[in-house]
Design an enzyme around this catalytic site. Sequence first.
Site, mmCIF file in Angstrom:
data_model
loop_
_atom_site.group_PDB
_atom_site.id
_atom_site.type_symbol
_atom_site.label_atom_id
_atom_site.label_comp_id
_atom_site.label_asym_id
_atom_site.label_seq_id
_atom_site.Cartn_x
_atom_site.Cartn_y
_atom_site.Cartn_z
ATOM 1 N N GLU A 40 0.829 -1.210 0.000
ATOM 2 C CA GLU A 40 0.000 0.000 0.000
ATOM 3 C C GLU A 40 0.862 1.259 0.000
ATOM 4 O O GLU A 40 0.542 2.240 -0.659
ATOM 5 C CB GLU A 40 -0.955 0.006 1.206
ATOM 6 N N TYR A 123 -6.217 6.693 4.321
ATOM 7 C CA TYR A 123 -6.411 5.662 3.301
ATOM 8 C C TYR A 123 -5.678 4.371 3.680
ATOM 9 O O TYR A 123 -6.247 3.275 3.681
ATOM 10 C CB TYR A 123 -5.937 6.151 1.918
ATOM 11 N N ASP A 141 -9.726 4.930 -2.520
ATOM 12 C CA ASP A 141 -8.612 5.379 -3.374
ATOM 13 C C ASP A 141 -9.212 5.931 -4.669
ATOM 14 O O ASP A 141 -10.437 6.048 -4.802
ATOM 15 C CB ASP A 141 -7.621 4.232 -3.620
#
Length: 355
Positions: A40, A123, A141
């Site tokens: 990520e 996020y 996202d």
Amino acid sequence: MEPAELARSMLGWYDKHRRVLPWRALPGKTADPYRVWLSEIMLQQTTVATVGPYFEEFLRRWPTVADLAAADLDAVLHAWAGLGYYARARNLHKCAKTVAEQHGGVFPDNEEQLRQLPGIGAYTAAAVAAIAFDRRATVLDGNVERVMSRLFAVDEPLPGVKPKLRALADTITPDRRPGDYAQAVMDLGATVCIPRRPRCGQCPWHDACAARAAGIAETLPRKAAKAEKPIRRGMAFWLINPEGSVLLRRRPESGLLGGMIEVPSSDWLERAAPGLGAVQEQAPVEAAWRMLPGQVRHTFTHFHLELGLAAARFGPKDGDGWKRAEGIWVPVDRLSEHAIPTVMRKVVRHALGSV
Ligand code: SF4
């Protein structure tokens, strides 16, 4: 369709069409939080195709978060070179250390605690909580924003409309299999609900989608007009000593390219291209500087950069003025051993091609 039905149809689609990704657990297997977190961080503003080899290399060198925590920062920055945004690599290392030292090498399993870690924003905390720990978290996202704006035909522009999109996405996020659901919507955005010509015929939300029904899917999401990026200009100084080594220095820890190795350069300012006279006092030493032809151009997130290049070489008979320069002297053929950011690699290439 009811939210529960939307989630169910999305999970059904995912079970058939999920992408195979190096960091993704196989169906029915538990994801490794270290892999999820690493991927990520790497994927922020970079594509899956770019990240793949970097991800494999990081795992090969540092198979666990404890290994990464124990790694030398320069080695991590070096391995990161090419992914850009070095602040992320520094935070990656800091985060690994925090997890190793303060959490016994185990990532926290909830959004709130994950957000306390260096480099983990809203996020990433949601993504890791959902994907690695199957916690109910709403992951938003760019792909998910696009899908939500279309499903609900939201025509207010990004980025202002993000909170509304998040709230809408939250209404569908299920309690059961939230990790798979998060990855499913991201996959849908990456493979079906793509920016141009969405493949609505393959979409599990075909019948529910308001933008498809209205024939406006391709126009969404709307985006606020972007301000033009300014151009900053400066001068890099390519200095060679009598042994044929080049002068490099480390940038300050904070700020752009913090702590990275660079070819010394003047300030980067919004101005016309500076001549040698305008920036000479920022040169590392007094020398017979001469301009090299051409310029080096690089684009950062918030500005374009244009660097002129001045070069000077001290021969054996030119005195030892070069010794007053602050920095490190690196033989030209060993430059690749240092964590040099992309913009400075361009400077090196330009200089080597010109002198
Ligand atoms: Fe996107 Fe089309 Fe599916 Fe709507 S129906 S979510 S526009 S792919």
